[in-house]
Design a protein around this motif. Structure first.
Motif, PDB file in Angstrom:
ATOM      1  N   LYS A 204       4.299  51.236 -40.604  1.00  0.00           N
ATOM      2  CA  LYS A 204       3.660  50.184 -40.074  1.00  0.00           C
ATOM      3  C   LYS A 204       3.883  50.083 -38.498  1.00  0.00           C
ATOM      4  N   VAL A 205       3.225  50.073 -37.395  1.00  0.00           N
ATOM      5  CA  VAL A 205       3.531  50.231 -36.117  1.00  0.00           C
ATOM      6  C   VAL A 205       2.753  48.808 -35.504  1.00  0.00           C
ATOM      7  N   GLU A 206       3.449  48.026 -34.730  1.00  0.00           N
ATOM      8  CA  GLU A 206       2.820  47.017 -33.909  1.00  0.00           C
ATOM      9  C   GLU A 206       2.872  47.351 -32.456  1.00  0.00           C
ATOM     10  N   GLU A 233      -2.561  41.626 -25.236  1.00  0.00           N
ATOM     11  CA  GLU A 233      -3.375  42.001 -26.698  1.00  0.00           C
ATOM     12  C   GLU A 233      -2.520  42.829 -27.640  1.00  0.00           C
ATOM     13  N   GLN A 234      -2.102  42.297 -28.827  1.00  0.00           N
ATOM     14  CA  GLN A 234      -1.091  42.883 -30.051  1.00  0.00           C
ATOM     15  C   GLN A 234      -2.280  43.321 -30.986  1.00  0.00           C
ATOM     16  N   LYS A 235      -1.856  44.668 -31.318  1.00  0.00           N
ATOM     17  CA  LYS A 235      -2.435  45.350 -32.618  1.00  0.00           C
ATOM     18  C   LYS A 235      -1.312  45.815 -33.559  1.00  0.00           C
ATOM     19  N   THR A 236      -1.652  45.737 -34.917  1.00  0.00           N
ATOM     20  CA  THR A 236      -0.992  46.188 -35.950  1.00  0.00           C
ATOM     21  C   THR A 236      -1.747  47.314 -36.760  1.00  0.00           C
ATOM     22  N   TRP A 237      -1.169  48.501 -37.003  1.00  0.00           N
ATOM     23  CA  TRP A 237      -1.777  49.680 -37.782  1.00  0.00           C
ATOM     24  C   TRP A 237      -0.845  49.991 -39.067  1.00  0.00           C
ATOM     25  N   LYS A 238      -1.215  50.229 -40.072  1.00  0.00           N
ATOM     26  CA  LYS A 238      -0.585  50.488 -41.435  1.00  0.00           C
ATOM     27  C   LYS A 238      -1.223  52.057 -41.861  1.00  0.00           C
ATOM     28  N   ASN A 258       8.052  49.380 -38.186  1.00  0.00           N
ATOM     29  CA  ASN A 258       8.583  48.925 -39.565  1.00  0.00           C
ATOM     30  C   ASN A 258       9.717  47.722 -39.220  1.00  0.00           C
ATOM     31  N   GLY A 259       9.234  46.967 -38.394  1.00  0.00           N
ATOM     32  CA  GLY A 259      10.079  45.529 -38.156  1.00  0.00           C
ATOM     33  C   GLY A 259      11.078  46.116 -37.187  1.00  0.00           C
ATOM     34  N   ARG A 260      11.485  47.213 -36.606  1.00  0.00           N
ATOM     35  CA  ARG A 260      12.338  47.443 -35.630  1.00  0.00           C
ATOM     36  C   ARG A 260      11.736  47.564 -34.176  1.00  0.00           C
ATOM     37  N   LEU A 274       2.922  59.991 -29.566  1.00  0.00           N
ATOM     38  CA  LEU A 274       3.966  59.472 -30.725  1.00  0.00           C
ATOM     39  C   LEU A 274       3.372  59.677 -32.207  1.00  0.00           C
ATOM     40  N   GLU A 275       4.544  59.988 -32.985  1.00  0.00           N
ATOM     41  CA  GLU A 275       4.142  60.115 -34.362  1.00  0.00           C
ATOM     42  C   GLU A 275       5.274  59.468 -35.197  1.00  0.00           C
ATOM     43  N   TRP A 276       4.803  58.706 -36.356  1.00  0.00           N
ATOM     44  CA  TRP A 276       5.912  58.175 -37.213  1.00  0.00           C
ATOM     45  C   TRP A 276       5.345  58.393 -38.575  1.00  0.00           C
ATOM     46  N   SER A 277       6.102  59.121 -39.375  1.00  0.00           N
ATOM     47  CA  SER A 277       5.922  59.421 -40.833  1.00  0.00           C
ATOM     48  C   SER A 277       6.711  58.473 -41.540  1.00  0.00           C
TER      49      SER A 277
END
Length: 280
Positions: A204-206, A233-238, A258-260, A274-277
């Motif tokens: 989860k990335v905000e 503007e704020q966006k959230t992707w999962k 992820n909340g951090r 950027l990449e998050w797994s």
């Protein structure tokens, strides 16, 4: 009725699609958040007025998807236009101005620099021995005036230092009680019922934009956003496995993973990927 002619360029393809829907450039800019100057450049096949190729591809995909045009055909037109402009042998329209210094001026400046270096070297050659001699003499005088200190003799009139009365030692504080960790219990069917901390699943990335910035996000290999984020503007992707983000200016986007809270994505003016797994 005359048959519709096949478009010959990317600009003609986009312009026909927009005219067919009856959309104005102002409405397209408001709906897609693509700057009007970029829309005009796309329809005019003016790639020099557009951002870097990776950003231009995102703009073309967004614009074509919005108009209902064939995205594959639009990208093929873009590739042909980029290949045509990158053909070797094309010379710039205007030659850069000749800013080289004349030979005579270079000789004069070289002589001035050499003379300055010689002058500085001569001053150091004369003053350095004098400074060393002065420093050595000062050190000798300082050593000659040093007198070993004698043991101080207590004064006869000095009042004795009062000795504080003995104090009662503080009562010992009982150590804090330690709560034993929970232990697993067994259910009737013989399986452990202890519940350890569940591992975080998914990604989860905000993102919050502090200024207008181009952004493209892929979730599990699919593009879920491509366009401009506006200030505030704020966006959230999962995603279940992976989130990939491409930013035109890293300092204009503050991220939370992820909340951090991660803060800005990078330094000002820096294009980042950027990449998050998932932790699974």
């Amino acid at each position: 009725m005359e048959p519709e002619l096949t478009p010959l360029s990317l600009g003609e393809l986009l312009r026909r699609a927009r005219d067919a829907r009856g959309f104005s450039l102002d409405r397209v800019e408001q709906d897609t958040r693509i700057r009007r100057a970029h829309l005009v450049a796309l329809e005019g096949d003016d790639l020099r007025a557009l951002p870097a190729p990776v950003f231009t591809r995102g703009l073309v995909r967004t614009y074509a998807r919005y108009l209902g045009a064939d995205i594959t055909e639009a990208i093929e037109f873009l590739n042909k236009e980029e290949a045509r402009q990158e053909t070797p042998g094309v010379l710039p329209a205007a030659r850069p101005p000749n800013t080289a210094m004349p030979v005579g001026m270079r000789v004069i400046w070289g002589s001035v620099v050499v003379a300055g270096l010689l002058l500085v070297g001569g001053v150091l050659y004369v003053t350095l021995p004098l400074y060393q001699a002065f420093f050595a003499a000062t050190t000798v005088r300082a050593q000659a005036t040093v007198v070993p200190s004698a043991t101080p003799v207590p004064s006869a009139t000095a009042a004795p230092t009062p000795v504080p009365p003995p104090t009662r030692p503080p009562s010992p504080t009982p150590p804090p009680s330690v709560t034993p960790p929970p232990t697993a219990t067994m259910s009737s069917d013989g399986r452990a019922t202890a519940t350890p901390a569940a591992a975080m699943l998914g990604v989860k990335v905000e993102a919050r934009a502090t200024a207008r910035v181009w952004t493209q996000v892929e979730a599990d290999g699919e593009v879920v956003f491509s366009g401009l984020l506006m200030p505030g503007e704020q966006k959230t992707w999962k995603a279940e496995r992976r989130i990939f983000m491409h930013l035109g200016d890293a300092a204009l986007v503050e991220l939370t993973h992820n909340g951090r809270q991660l803060g800005p994505a990078g330094p000002p003016g820096k294009v980042v990927k950027l990449e998050w797994s998932s932790s699974r």
